[in-house]
Design a protein around this motif. Structure first.
Motif, PDB file in Angstrom:
ATOM      1  N   LEU A  18     -21.324  -6.571   4.185  1.00 20.81           N
ATOM      2  CA  LEU A  18     -20.435  -7.704   4.449  1.00 20.81           C
ATOM      3  C   LEU A  18     -21.211  -8.945   4.883  1.00 20.81           C
ATOM      4  N   HIS A  19     -22.243  -8.754   5.713  1.00 20.31           N
ATOM      5  CA  HIS A  19     -23.029  -9.907   6.166  1.00 20.31           C
ATOM      6  C   HIS A  19     -23.716 -10.588   4.991  1.00 20.31           C
ATOM      7  N   GLU A  20     -24.303  -9.801   4.117  1.00 15.70           N
ATOM      8  CA  GLU A  20     -25.032 -10.363   2.970  1.00 15.70           C
ATOM      9  C   GLU A  20     -24.082 -11.074   2.004  1.00 15.70           C
ATOM     10  N   LEU A  21     -22.912 -10.474   1.760  1.00 21.14           N
ATOM     11  CA  LEU A  21     -21.922 -11.119   0.899  1.00 21.14           C
ATOM     12  C   LEU A  21     -21.416 -12.407   1.539  1.00 21.14           C
ATOM     13  N   SER A  22     -21.178 -12.361   2.854  1.00 19.69           N
ATOM     14  CA  SER A  22     -20.705 -13.541   3.565  1.00 19.69           C
ATOM     15  C   SER A  22     -21.708 -14.691   3.482  1.00 19.69           C
ATOM     16  N   ASP A  23     -22.979 -14.380   3.752  1.00 20.58           N
ATOM     17  CA  ASP A  23     -24.019 -15.420   3.710  1.00 20.58           C
ATOM     18  C   ASP A  23     -24.286 -15.898   2.284  1.00 20.58           C
ATOM     19  N   GLY A  24     -24.349 -14.956   1.342  1.00 16.75           N
ATOM     20  CA  GLY A  24     -24.694 -15.315  -0.035  1.00 16.75           C
ATOM     21  C   GLY A  24     -23.606 -16.075  -0.762  1.00 16.75           C
ATOM     22  N   LEU A  25     -22.353 -15.827  -0.407  1.00 20.66           N
ATOM     23  CA  LEU A  25     -21.234 -16.454  -1.108  1.00 20.66           C
ATOM     24  C   LEU A  25     -20.593 -17.582  -0.309  1.00 20.66           C
ATOM     25  N   GLY A  26     -21.050 -17.777   0.935  1.00 19.59           N
ATOM     26  CA  GLY A  26     -20.516 -18.855   1.758  1.00 19.59           C
ATOM     27  C   GLY A  26     -19.087 -18.629   2.212  1.00 19.59           C
ATOM     28  N   VAL A  27     -18.768 -17.383   2.553  1.00 23.11           N
ATOM     29  CA  VAL A  27     -17.420 -17.046   3.029  1.00 23.11           C
ATOM     30  C   VAL A  27     -17.543 -16.351   4.384  1.00 23.11           C
ATOM     31  N   THR A  28     -16.413 -16.157   5.065  1.00 28.85           N
ATOM     32  CA  THR A  28     -16.423 -15.471   6.347  1.00 28.85           C
ATOM     33  C   THR A  28     -16.497 -13.953   6.146  1.00 28.85           C
ATOM     34  N   ILE A  29     -16.788 -13.249   7.238  1.00 26.39           N
ATOM     35  CA  ILE A  29     -16.812 -11.779   7.188  1.00 26.39           C
ATOM     36  C   ILE A  29     -15.447 -11.249   6.764  1.00 26.39           C
ATOM     37  N   ARG A  30     -14.391 -11.833   7.320  1.00 25.87           N
ATOM     38  CA  ARG A  30     -13.049 -11.366   6.961  1.00 25.87           C
ATOM     39  C   ARG A  30     -12.774 -11.582   5.473  1.00 25.87           C
ATOM     40  N   GLU A  31     -13.171 -12.728   4.937  1.00 24.65           N
ATOM     41  CA  GLU A  31     -12.959 -12.996   3.509  1.00 24.65           C
ATOM     42  C   GLU A  31     -13.763 -12.035   2.649  1.00 24.65           C
ATOM     43  N   ALA A  32     -14.972 -11.715   3.067  1.00 27.10           N
ATOM     44  CA  ALA A  32     -15.757 -10.717   2.332  1.00 27.10           C
ATOM     45  C   ALA A  32     -15.057  -9.364   2.371  1.00 27.10           C
ATOM     46  N   GLY A  33     -14.425  -9.041   3.504  1.00 26.84           N
ATOM     47  CA  GLY A  33     -13.691  -7.788   3.620  1.00 26.84           C
ATOM     48  C   GLY A  33     -12.487  -7.725   2.699  1.00 26.84           C
TER      49      GLY A  33
END
Length: 375
Positions: A18-33
């Motif tokens: 989730l952290h990597e997706l959040s940072d790589g895509l520019g979204v929040t942890i909740r949005e990655a979830g």
């Protein structure tokens, strides 16, 4: 079993990065979830629909086609330019991946004699346990060092391997019982089937309140980094592996009810340790180990009990179980996301306990339903 491993890791991978997706895509942890939540919504609708639409297709071709789509979707995910495109790819993959798990269980029922059906179905679902035991720790390790795109490319490669093995070893000419409206009506009137589906929903909802955000919760509550989170995922998965291997050995002799009761109690016990031990990485890891002993066996025993409750409609009932499993994922991950976004990190464990306590009560009640039906 390997196909379920591929399906499991393809669907669960975002939870471990989730952290990597959040940072790589520019979204929040909740949005990655939400990659898990929205995917689960598609899966819960897709499972019974695809079971109906594909019930007359030869099983070898059906399972191979599903894995081929999973492979293509993961390779495409590796090149997704933004969050929106990745979400669309996952939703398309989920619509097809929904059919693999129930149809794999139904295919096994066509191959093995009834006396070995319980252990064989549990063995097939070992793939999901291995996805947690081996796949998710690897996802965390690779994503934290190389990136989330490399993870999706690796899952695509594993999917191709699964496709080749299915083409090589799965027998030809396997057809299940066609699913029609009468099948669904029969299942809706079966009190035990309906109760078992409710149990699955409760079990999975409770687990995904925590599981979807396991790594971020560990970070917030204990300061754990990616390596520590990877180790906890490994503990969870390895405990699950021990639990489901034990279940495959005891279920045919001990009974699916007793196995289900024990597995659900283990999950609840582990969540209790997690919740009251929040803040201590060691204590929370112990809780995860206890929880893991039951997580893989809970769903496998549900599948076995459903097959026994309505043998002639096994493919349909198992597809419904898979559907409500994803309903549980959607409910649990949505609730977990709201709690995480609101900073209620400790509350997640107690909410999960509430779901699992209700599930345990429902498992006990299900024995009375069986006894009533038999009398």
């Amino acid at each position: 079993m390997i196909g379920n491993f591929v399906t499991g890791i393809a669907l669960l991978a975002p939870t471990a990065m989730l952290h990597e997706l959040s940072d790589g895509l520019g979204v929040t942890i909740r949005e990655a979830g939400l990659l898990i939540t929205f995917g689960a919504i598609v899966l819960c609708v897709g499972s019974p629909v695809t079971a109906w639409l594909t019930s007359r297709i030869e099983r070898r071709h059906l399972l191979m086609g599903a894995v081929a789509v999973i492979a293509a979707a993961n390779f495409a995910s590796a090149f997704a330019p933004n969050y929106a495109v990745l979400l669309v790819i996952r939703l398309l993959m989920a619509a097809v991946a929904a059919l693999y798990t129930p149809q794999a269980a139904g295919t096994v029922a066509l191959i093995v004699p009834p006396g070995k059906r319980g252990g064989s179905i549990a063995y097939v679902f070992l793939g999901w346990t291995l996805a947690a035991a081996i796949g998710l720790p690897l996802v965390t390790f690779i994503a934290s060092r190389y990136g989330w795109r490399e993870v999706y490319a690796g899952i695509g490669a594993l999917s191709v391997l699964s496709l080749l093995l299915l083409a090589w070893r799965l027998p030809r000419g396997l057809y299940g019982t066609p699913v029609d409206l009468a099948t669904w009506t029969e299942l809706a009137r079966n009190r035990l089937v309906v109760l078992l589906l409710l149990i699955t929903t409760l079990q999975i909802s409770g687990q995904f309140v925590i599981f979807t955000f396991l790594a971020p919760l560990l970070g917030q509550l204990t300061g754990a980094g990616p390596d520590a989170a990877s180790a906890v995922f490994a503990i969870y998965g390895l405990s699950g592996l021990v639990g489901i291997l034990t279940a495959t050995r005891i279920v045919d002799g001990w009974g699916a009810f007793n196995s289900s009761l024990l597995a659900t109690a283990l999950v609840l016990s582990g969540m209790t340790v997690w919740s009251f031990g929040a803040g201590s990485l060691a204590v929370m890891a112990v809780g995860v180990a206890i929880w893991g002993m039951g997580f893989g066996a809970t769903n496998s025993m549900q599948q076995v009990r459903l097959v026994g409750a309505a043998p002639a409609a096994a493919s349909a009932s198992v597809s419904l179980n898979t559907s409500v499993l994803y309903v549980g994922q959607a409910i649990g991950s949505a609730i977990g996301g709201m709690l995480f976004a609101g900073g209620q990190f400790r509350a997640a464990g107690f909410v999960a306990m509430g779901f699992m306590t209700t599930a345990l009560i429902a498992v006990i009640v299900s024995r009375r339903v069986v006894a009533t039906a038999q009398s």
